[in-house]
Design a protein around this motif. Structure first.
Motif, PDB file in Angstrom:
ATOM      1  N   UNK A 141       0.815  -1.225   0.000  1.00 31.36           N
ATOM      2  CA  UNK A 141       0.000   0.000   0.000  1.00 31.36           C
ATOM      3  C   UNK A 141       0.847   1.273   0.000  1.00 31.36           C
ATOM      4  N   UNK A 142       2.121   1.143   0.363  1.00 32.59           N
ATOM      5  CA  UNK A 142       3.042   2.284   0.295  1.00 32.59           C
ATOM      6  C   UNK A 142       4.299   1.827  -0.439  1.00 32.59           C
ATOM      7  N   UNK A 143       4.735   2.652  -1.366  1.00 28.22           N
ATOM      8  CA  UNK A 143       5.967   2.392  -2.086  1.00 28.22           C
ATOM      9  C   UNK A 143       7.068   3.192  -1.372  1.00 28.22           C
ATOM     10  N   UNK A 144       7.973   2.492  -0.695  1.00 23.83           N
ATOM     11  CA  UNK A 144       8.980   3.183   0.124  1.00 23.83           C
ATOM     12  C   UNK A 144      10.315   3.212  -0.632  1.00 23.83           C
ATOM     13  N   UNK A 145      10.842   4.416  -0.844  1.00 23.04           N
ATOM     14  CA  UNK A 145      12.112   4.524  -1.580  1.00 23.04           C
ATOM     15  C   UNK A 145      13.141   5.241  -0.708  1.00 23.04           C
ATOM     16  N   UNK A 146      14.147   4.501  -0.219  1.00 19.06           N
ATOM     17  CA  UNK A 146      15.223   5.055   0.621  1.00 19.06           C
ATOM     18  C   UNK A 146      16.532   4.351   0.280  1.00 19.06           C
ATOM     19  N   UNK A 147      17.654   4.928   0.538  1.00 21.23           N
ATOM     20  CA  UNK A 147      17.898   6.358   0.734  1.00 21.23           C
ATOM     21  C   UNK A 147      17.878   7.038  -0.641  1.00 21.23           C
ATOM     22  N   UNK A 148      17.013   8.023  -0.756  1.00 22.36           N
ATOM     23  CA  UNK A 148      16.821   8.630  -2.076  1.00 22.36           C
ATOM     24  C   UNK A 148      16.313  10.061  -1.932  1.00 22.36           C
ATOM     25  N   UNK A 149      16.428  10.808  -3.015  1.00 17.64           N
ATOM     26  CA  UNK A 149      15.921  12.186  -3.010  1.00 17.64           C
ATOM     27  C   UNK A 149      15.193  12.469  -4.301  1.00 17.64           C
ATOM     28  N   UNK A 150      14.228  13.381  -4.215  1.00 19.74           N
ATOM     29  CA  UNK A 150      13.578  13.865  -5.435  1.00 19.74           C
ATOM     30  C   UNK A 150      14.505  14.930  -5.999  1.00 19.74           C
ATOM     31  N   UNK A 151      14.942  14.743  -7.254  1.00 19.57           N
ATOM     32  CA  UNK A 151      15.966  15.642  -7.806  1.00 19.57           C
ATOM     33  C   UNK A 151      15.448  16.532  -8.925  1.00 19.57           C
ATOM     34  N   UNK A 152      14.208  16.297  -9.368  1.00 17.00           N
ATOM     35  CA  UNK A 152      13.651  17.182 -10.405  1.00 17.00           C
ATOM     36  C   UNK A 152      12.140  16.992 -10.470  1.00 17.00           C
ATOM     37  N   UNK A 153      11.460  18.030 -10.953  1.00 14.68           N
ATOM     38  CA  UNK A 153      10.012  17.928 -11.174  1.00 14.68           C
ATOM     39  C   UNK A 153       9.781  18.089 -12.665  1.00 14.68           C
TER      40      UNK A 153
END
Ligand code: FAD
Length: 340
Positions: A204-216
């Motif tokens: 139910x949740x997609x967990x992404x670590x260790x990571x960052x959003x780098x662009x929109x």
């Protein structure tokens, strides 16, 4: 001139509960808040977010907590000056204080309780070049209306309580929830961290670590984001919303110029005794104060308000005897403490 027993600066949960505790001691309160509505962070930042750590409420929406606090204090008829910021405070010869707002409204009382929380708060934003282009076009820094995420793809970034709680809540509302955090460890309550782990296992949740959003990415509105996992190449994930929940950067505002001792961007108080500041008669309670071991939680503000009101009673009624029993039993000059 509005005259009262306690001027409360800030009508957040701490200020609102002070009305009740003061009322039990037959003290009148008047609240000043820069925001147009009471509730502080609870109504301004997260009215629809559930809170799980209010004693006696396994779960309560922040907006409902505000409503309940207003209802609880109503019997003691507090006054309100809303939509005005307390700008100056002046001590009078008789020991009382005059607090004047930016609109010139004056309030006088022998005791001032500063329950100003974080003061005026601004969300911390991620360092993304094109972030401003998408603000309110799919990028939101606080969730005011969870229904707008129904059946949408949502990416939340952050590692604190807010990011965890909203991921849990939206897992039942949104089409998909992705939680991105730059570390593998979260700063939030253990319970919430475990719940997110459980929801991840249930898909139910997609967990992404260790990571960052780098662009929109998008054309006039958010359509996708770029995620960069540590040590890996960036990849694109389609989404309707990107919600960075990185907390708030606190600003004390005019209170910083009132001659109060400040530490860690908050007002230093005597927590061993009564939450009084370095100026006798001025107290600081809730998120806006500092002492060793301070926790910025609603229930801590409630506790501090309770202790502070006992000290305020002694200032306002010098020499009068008051023996605390239970709120439903104790008496103050014939007042039997029974709530109507
Ligand atoms: P605030 O709620 O910050 O209220 C202070 C008020 O003072 C504001 O309305 C402000 O406008 C006003 N003010 C400031 N300066 C002035 C001035 N000069 N003149 C007039 N008015 C002024 N806590 C929990 O216990 N459990 C949780 O689950 C939880 N979740 C949270 C989730 C999020 C997203 C956030 C942001 C916080 C959360 N918190 C939680 C923290 C909780 O909201 C705070 O501890 C609480 O709001 C503090 O209450 P307060 O009354 O001390 O201050």
């Amino acid at each position: 001139m509005i005259k009262t027993d306690i001027i409360i600066i800030g009508a957040g949960p701490t200020g609102l509960f002070t009305v009740f505790e003061a009322g039990l001691l037959k003290l009148k309160c008047h609240l000043i808040d820069a925001l147009p509505q009471p509730g502080g962070q609870c109504s301004e930042l997260y009215p629809k977010k559930p809170i799980y750590d209010i004693p006696g409420f396994p779960e309560i929406l922040a907006g409902d907590l505000t409503k309940n606090l207003l209802e609880q204090g109503k019997q003691f008829e507090p006054g309100f000056t809303l939509g005005e910021r307390a700008d100056t405070i002046e001590k009078q010869e008789d020991g009382s204080f005059i607090v004047t707002t930016n609109k010139g409204t004056q309030h006088q009382a022998p005791v001032v309780a500063i329950a100003s929380g974080l003061g005026s708060f601004e969300p911390r934003k991620p360092q993304l070049e094109n972030l401003a282009d998408y603000e309110d076009k799919g990028v939101e820094y606080m969730i005011k209306e969870p229904e707008m995420y129904r059946d949408k793809n949502v990416v939340i970034a952050g590692g604190g309580d807010s990011a965890l709680d909203w991921s849990i809540f939206l897992a039942d509302v949104a089409k998909s929830v992705t939680l991105v955090h730059r570390r593998n460890e979260f700063r939030g309550h253990l319970d919430s961290v475990e719940k997110v782990g459980e929801l991840k296992r249930e898909g139910k949740i997609n967990l992404i670590t260790p990571a960052e959003v780098t662009n929109i990415l998008g054309n006039g509105k958010v359509e996708a984001i770029e995620i960069t996992k540590q040590g890996e190449a960036p990849y694109t994930l389609e989404t309707d919303h990107f919600i960075p929940l990185f907390g708030l950067s606190p600003k004390l505002g005019p209170i910083a110029n009132w001659g109060l001792e400040i530490e860690k961007n908050a007002i230093k108080v005597n927590n061993a005794l009564d939450y009084q500041t370095n100026i006798p008669g001025i107290f600081a309670i809730g998120d806006g104060n500092y002492y060793p071991g301070k926790l910025k939680l609603i229930l801590c503000g409630f506790h501090e308000a309770t202790i502070m009101c006992q000290a305020a009673y002694k200032i306002i009624n010098p020499g009068k005897k008051f023996v605390l029993k239970y709120t439903t039993v104790s008496g103050v000059d014939g007042f039997d403490g029974t709530r109507k």
